[in-house]
Scaffold this active site. Structure first.
Site, mmCIF file in Angstrom:
data_model
loop_
_atom_site.group_PDB
_atom_site.id
_atom_site.type_symbol
_atom_site.label_atom_id
_atom_site.label_comp_id
_atom_site.label_asym_id
_atom_site.label_seq_id
_atom_site.Cartn_x
_atom_site.Cartn_y
_atom_site.Cartn_z
ATOM 1 N N GLN A 193 0.864 -1.188 0.000
ATOM 2 C CA GLN A 193 0.000 0.000 0.000
ATOM 3 C C GLN A 193 0.895 1.229 0.000
ATOM 4 O O GLN A 193 1.810 1.312 0.803
ATOM 5 C CB GLN A 193 -0.847 -0.040 1.272
ATOM 6 C CG GLN A 193 -1.114 1.292 1.947
ATOM 7 C CD GLN A 193 -2.260 2.043 1.323
ATOM 8 O OE1 GLN A 193 -3.176 1.450 0.797
ATOM 9 N NE2 GLN A 193 -2.199 3.350 1.376
ATOM 10 N N THR A 194 0.667 2.186 -0.902
ATOM 11 C CA THR A 194 1.477 3.400 -0.852
ATOM 12 C C THR A 194 0.682 4.593 -1.365
ATOM 13 O O THR A 194 -0.208 4.441 -2.192
ATOM 14 C CB THR A 194 2.783 3.244 -1.667
ATOM 15 O OG1 THR A 194 3.472 4.487 -1.671
ATOM 16 C CG2 THR A 194 2.507 2.819 -3.096
ATOM 17 N N ARG A 195 1.017 5.781 -0.824
ATOM 18 C CA ARG A 195 0.445 7.006 -1.372
ATOM 19 C C ARG A 195 1.574 7.963 -1.751
ATOM 20 O O ARG A 195 1.357 9.129 -2.026
ATOM 21 C CB ARG A 195 -0.510 7.670 -0.361
ATOM 22 C CG ARG A 195 0.089 7.964 0.990
ATOM 23 C CD ARG A 195 -0.884 8.748 1.868
ATOM 24 N NE ARG A 195 -0.272 9.963 2.350
ATOM 25 C CZ ARG A 195 0.419 10.056 3.476
ATOM 26 N NH1 ARG A 195 0.616 9.010 4.235
ATOM 27 N NH2 ARG A 195 0.934 11.210 3.853
ATOM 28 N N HIS A 199 10.880 4.919 -3.658
ATOM 29 C CA HIS A 199 12.323 5.161 -3.720
ATOM 30 C C HIS A 199 13.038 3.831 -3.471
ATOM 31 O O HIS A 199 12.401 2.794 -3.325
ATOM 32 C CB HIS A 199 12.706 6.234 -2.699
ATOM 33 C CG HIS A 199 11.964 7.525 -2.923
ATOM 34 N ND1 HIS A 199 12.116 8.267 -4.080
ATOM 35 C CD2 HIS A 199 11.034 8.174 -2.179
ATOM 36 C CE1 HIS A 199 11.318 9.332 -4.022
ATOM 37 N NE2 HIS A 199 10.650 9.293 -2.892
ATOM 38 N N HIS A 202 11.950 1.627 -0.527
ATOM 39 C CA HIS A 202 10.681 0.923 -0.730
ATOM 40 C C HIS A 202 10.903 -0.315 -1.590
ATOM 41 O O HIS A 202 10.314 -1.360 -1.350
ATOM 42 C CB HIS A 202 9.661 1.829 -1.443
ATOM 43 C CG HIS A 202 9.338 3.074 -0.688
ATOM 44 N ND1 HIS A 202 9.677 4.331 -1.148
ATOM 45 C CD2 HIS A 202 8.725 3.265 0.498
ATOM 46 C CE1 HIS A 202 9.276 5.242 -0.280
ATOM 47 N NE2 HIS A 202 8.698 4.617 0.732
ATOM 48 N N ARG A 288 5.448 1.325 9.149
ATOM 49 C CA ARG A 288 5.625 2.084 10.386
ATOM 50 C C ARG A 288 4.704 3.293 10.263
ATOM 51 O O ARG A 288 4.693 3.960 9.235
ATOM 52 C CB ARG A 288 7.088 2.523 10.423
ATOM 53 C CG ARG A 288 7.571 2.960 11.764
ATOM 54 C CD ARG A 288 9.086 3.202 11.699
ATOM 55 N NE ARG A 288 9.456 4.036 12.833
ATOM 56 C CZ ARG A 288 9.308 5.351 12.858
ATOM 57 N NH1 ARG A 288 8.815 5.965 11.811
ATOM 58 N NH2 ARG A 288 9.640 6.045 13.920
ATOM 59 N N ASP A 289 3.917 3.586 11.306
ATOM 60 C CA ASP A 289 2.924 4.667 11.276
ATOM 61 C C ASP A 289 2.083 4.570 9.995
ATOM 62 O O ASP A 289 1.933 5.529 9.246
ATOM 63 C CB ASP A 289 3.608 6.039 11.364
ATOM 64 C CG ASP A 289 2.579 7.160 11.623
ATOM 65 O OD1 ASP A 289 1.484 6.853 12.123
ATOM 66 O OD2 ASP A 289 2.872 8.330 11.315
ATOM 67 N N HIS A 290 1.517 3.395 9.765
ATOM 68 C CA HIS A 290 0.740 3.124 8.551
ATOM 69 C C HIS A 290 -0.449 4.086 8.458
ATOM 70 O O HIS A 290 -1.236 4.197 9.393
ATOM 71 C CB HIS A 290 0.225 1.677 8.604
ATOM 72 C CG HIS A 290 -0.476 1.230 7.358
ATOM 73 N ND1 HIS A 290 0.167 0.540 6.360
ATOM 74 C CD2 HIS A 290 -1.746 1.396 6.940
ATOM 75 C CE1 HIS A 290 -0.698 0.287 5.393
ATOM 76 N NE2 HIS A 290 -1.863 0.803 5.720
ATOM 77 N N ALA A 291 -0.543 4.801 7.339
ATOM 78 C CA ALA A 291 -1.656 5.733 7.088
ATOM 79 C C ALA A 291 -1.833 6.747 8.217
ATOM 80 O O ALA A 291 -2.939 7.132 8.560
ATOM 81 C CB ALA A 291 -2.969 4.967 6.863
ATOM 82 N N ARG A 435 -15.110 41.795 -5.063
ATOM 83 C CA ARG A 435 -16.569 41.979 -4.934
ATOM 84 C C ARG A 435 -17.152 42.459 -6.265
ATOM 85 O O ARG A 435 -18.257 42.108 -6.634
ATOM 86 C CB ARG A 435 -16.879 43.001 -3.830
ATOM 87 C CG ARG A 435 -16.702 42.423 -2.433
ATOM 88 C CD ARG A 435 -18.003 41.948 -1.853
ATOM 89 N NE ARG A 435 -17.833 41.186 -0.614
ATOM 90 C CZ ARG A 435 -18.778 40.405 -0.120
ATOM 91 N NH1 ARG A 435 -19.930 40.281 -0.739
ATOM 92 N NH2 ARG A 435 -18.589 39.751 0.998
ATOM 93 N N ARG A 449 -20.092 35.489 2.831
ATOM 94 C CA ARG A 449 -18.682 35.844 3.030
ATOM 95 C C ARG A 449 -17.793 34.620 2.808
ATOM 96 O O ARG A 449 -16.716 34.716 2.224
ATOM 97 C CB ARG A 449 -18.472 36.436 4.418
ATOM 98 C CG ARG A 449 -18.962 37.884 4.468
ATOM 99 C CD ARG A 449 -18.589 38.569 5.752
ATOM 100 N NE ARG A 449 -19.390 38.083 6.858
ATOM 101 C CZ ARG A 449 -19.200 38.486 8.116
ATOM 102 N NH1 ARG A 449 -18.241 39.333 8.404
ATOM 103 N NH2 ARG A 449 -19.973 38.027 9.079
ATOM 104 N N ILE A 475 -10.991 40.129 4.780
ATOM 105 C CA ILE A 475 -11.017 40.038 6.249
ATOM 106 C C ILE A 475 -10.850 38.563 6.652
ATOM 107 O O ILE A 475 -10.060 38.227 7.528
ATOM 108 C CB ILE A 475 -12.348 40.616 6.801
ATOM 109 C CG1 ILE A 475 -12.375 42.134 6.534
ATOM 110 C CG2 ILE A 475 -12.473 40.332 8.299
ATOM 111 C CD1 ILE A 475 -13.698 42.810 6.894
#
Length: 570
Positions: A193-195, A199, A202, A288-291, A435, A449, A475
């Site tokens: 799985q990759t997003r 490299h 991987h 590691r820290d998947h998603a 405007r 707004r 603003i």
């Protein structure tokens, strides 16, 4: 006898003949135009990627999924798949109604037979599913500020799949992948799985995972919706195609998954596992820290590095997929090879090299060298094409502050200074000009707004995308709207929020247009700072106060900030 992971799984599509008939009948139904995220969900519902779901969750299923990661019948399912709609649309719907689900061009994709309609407790959903009701989490922000307030549930009748004009040959339904694996004689398949672009680390990791599981490899990147700020999927797929040659063709397949990620860490890992099981895989690499979505509002990681692996391990047999846990791969200079970080016995005698995603982005941004040991020249070339050094990219400077704080004056001075430097076209999107040309029909209610600010953001994002400089000075009193604009622009370049924090007493003393006087007399309703709140930015890139300071100095502060960020050459 084919293995169970290779036999076809149920889809929610009706036959071609029935679909033609339903298209005609659907002309009389109420229609809901799906959002991009809903289209991703619907596609995976219809093609079996979300099997065993038969449609959008009922209220009972939703409650079970949120609280216990199980459908009402006890089946493991960790992610709420709901159809969120506006209150106005929901008023026309009662359980028992059929509605036509259409894409953004109005093409009918499916019919939803509504069985449930309810207003969810979104704070509870955020706490349970994402671990915290914290707007720094992209999915929590989506839940509160983008998704509709009412959920509809019920079974789906699939008419046709969503149209994709890009990379058609690389998109496969679960059954198409199962057929490919049968044809190739593959029995064990490990999914990656990759997003992100791939490299060398991987590649080494996927090689090892396939070797460890004695399996073939499916590179299965997500091309639906990932995290705001991620590399766009067109660039990523070109990167994947560039490195496919590095893999043996007979043992590796690349297929694109049109999934809208929620970045929900541990729950997301379990969800990804179930989806890959539906696609015919037997093994799944959990990183590691998947998603993980990055940092929360306290600046700490939302999830621990191995939380996802632990939760997956807990449900592994029920998911029906074996986990291959991702080792962090680092480069050992002396041996000129990648090795798992925790298996280097002589670590104090060798030079260990590693480049994080953040460091890679910095090197791209500043046009610095990216070594060959880290990535493939083809991938780097592809990334450099779409992300040139910062001093050649477009960007947006977004001034926000009370009426009379000096935003427009400083913005004008900044524009002139940037034009004097030359090199990129500069556009000032000032409140009054906008405007007149973009928003002449809008009033000053909160809703109007917001629309006005989002229009400014849209124009600024187009200018930024095309390499120009946009300067905005509305603003913009609301945090959620400014965030939406930031996300629009950061997809294409840098966003510099400048809070002109001139105190209200000073703004009112200036009152050049006489607006504060009218607001105090109650003649202007919903006036920011008097009868309507101004939500000050908590972490702007720059904060300036124009009290007793000349305009030139304020504009120069912005220039120095742009130089320090590498956006203009010092």
């Amino acid at each position: 006898m084919p293995l169970s992971n290779l036999v076809p799984i149920p889809e929610l599509y009706v036959s071609y003949e029935s679909a033609q008939k339903l298209k005609v009948e659907a002309a009389d139904l109420l229609s809901w135009d799906l959002t991009p995220r809903q289209i991703c969900d619907l596609e995976l519902l219809m093609n079996g990627g979300f099997n065993p779901l038969k449609g959008f969750l009922s209220e009972a299923d939703y409650n079970g999924v949120v609280d216990t990661m199980r459908l009402a019948d006890g089946t493991l399912w960790p992610m709420p798949i709901t159809l969120d709609v506006s209150e106005k649309f929901a008023e026309q719907i009662a359980p028992g109604t059929d509605i036509a689900l259409r894409d953004q061009e109005g093409v009918i994709l499916a019919i939803l037979s509504v069985t449930d309609k309810w207003s969810p407790d979104k704070h509870h959903e955020a706490e349970k599913v994402f671990g915290a009701d914290d707007l720094a989490h992209p999915a929590v922000n989506y839940l509160h500020n983008v998704a509709g307030p009412v959920y509809l549930g019920g079974p789906i009748t699939g008419i046709q799949q969503p149209v994709h004009y890009d990379f058609k040959a690389r998109r496969d339904t679960p059954n198409e992948l199962r057929a490919l694996f049968r044809k190739m004689g593959w029995q064990k398949i490990v999914a990656f799985q990759t997003r992100n672009p791939l490299h060398r680390a991987h590649q080494e990791l996927t090689f090892r995972a396939a070797r460890e599981a004695q399996a073939n490899l499916l590179i299965h990147p997500v091309v639906g919706m990932t995290k705001p700020g991620d590399v766009d999927h067109f660039t990523r797929v070109r990167c994947y195609e560039a490195v496919l040659d590095q893999y043996p063709a007979s043992t590796t397949a690349l297929s694109l998954l049109n999934l809208a990620m929620r970045m929900a860490g541990p729950r997301e890992a379990v969800w990804h596992g179930l989806i890959r099981k539906n696609h015919g895989c037997t093994h799944f690499i959990v990183g590691r820290d998947h998603a993980g979505p990055g940092k929360n509002s306290q600046g700490e990681d939302f999830y621990g590095p191995y939380d996802a692996q632990e939760l997956f391990r807990e449900y592994e047999s029920e998911i029906g997929l074996k986990m291959v846990d991702f080792k962090q791969m680092v480069y050992v200079q002396e041996r000129a090879q990648y090795e798992p970080a925790d298996e280097i016995a002589d670590r104090d005698k060798v030079t260990i090299l590693n480049i994080s995603g953040t460091e890679l982005r910095r090197r791209l941004r500043e046009g610095l060298d990216i070594p060959e040991w880290f990535s493939f020249p083809e991938v780097v070339a592809e990334l450099r094409r779409t992300s040139p050094p910062r001093s050649k990219q477009g960007f947006t400077v977004f001034f926000t502050g009370l009426s009379g704080s000096g935003k427009s004056t400083v913005a004008n001075a900044l524009m002139v200074k940037l034009m004097e430097m030359g090199g990129r076209p500069v556009t000032l999107l000032d409140g009054d000009v906008v405007r007149k040309h973009l928003s002449s029909e809008l009033g000053f209610s909160k809703e109007h707004r917001d629309i006005n600010i989002k229009r400014i953001g849209f124009v600024a994002s187009e200018i930024t995308k095309n390499g120009g400089i946009a300067i905005c000075a509305p603003i913009a009193p609301y945090t959620a709207t400014r965030r939406a604009v930031r996300e629009m622009i950061e997809a294409h370049g840098a966003f510099i929020e400048v809070h002109v924090a001139t105190p209200i007493e000073e703004c009112e003393a200036r009152d050049r247009k006489g607006l504060y006087k009218l607001a105090r007399e109650g003649k202007i309703k919903e006036f920011t700072g008097i009868s309507d709140p101004y939500e000050a930015p908590e972490h702007p890139e720059l904060r300036i106060d124009t009290t007793g300071v000349d305009v030139d100095h304020c504009a120069h502060e912005v220039i120095l900030k742009l130089e320090s960020m590498g956006l203009i050459k010092g």
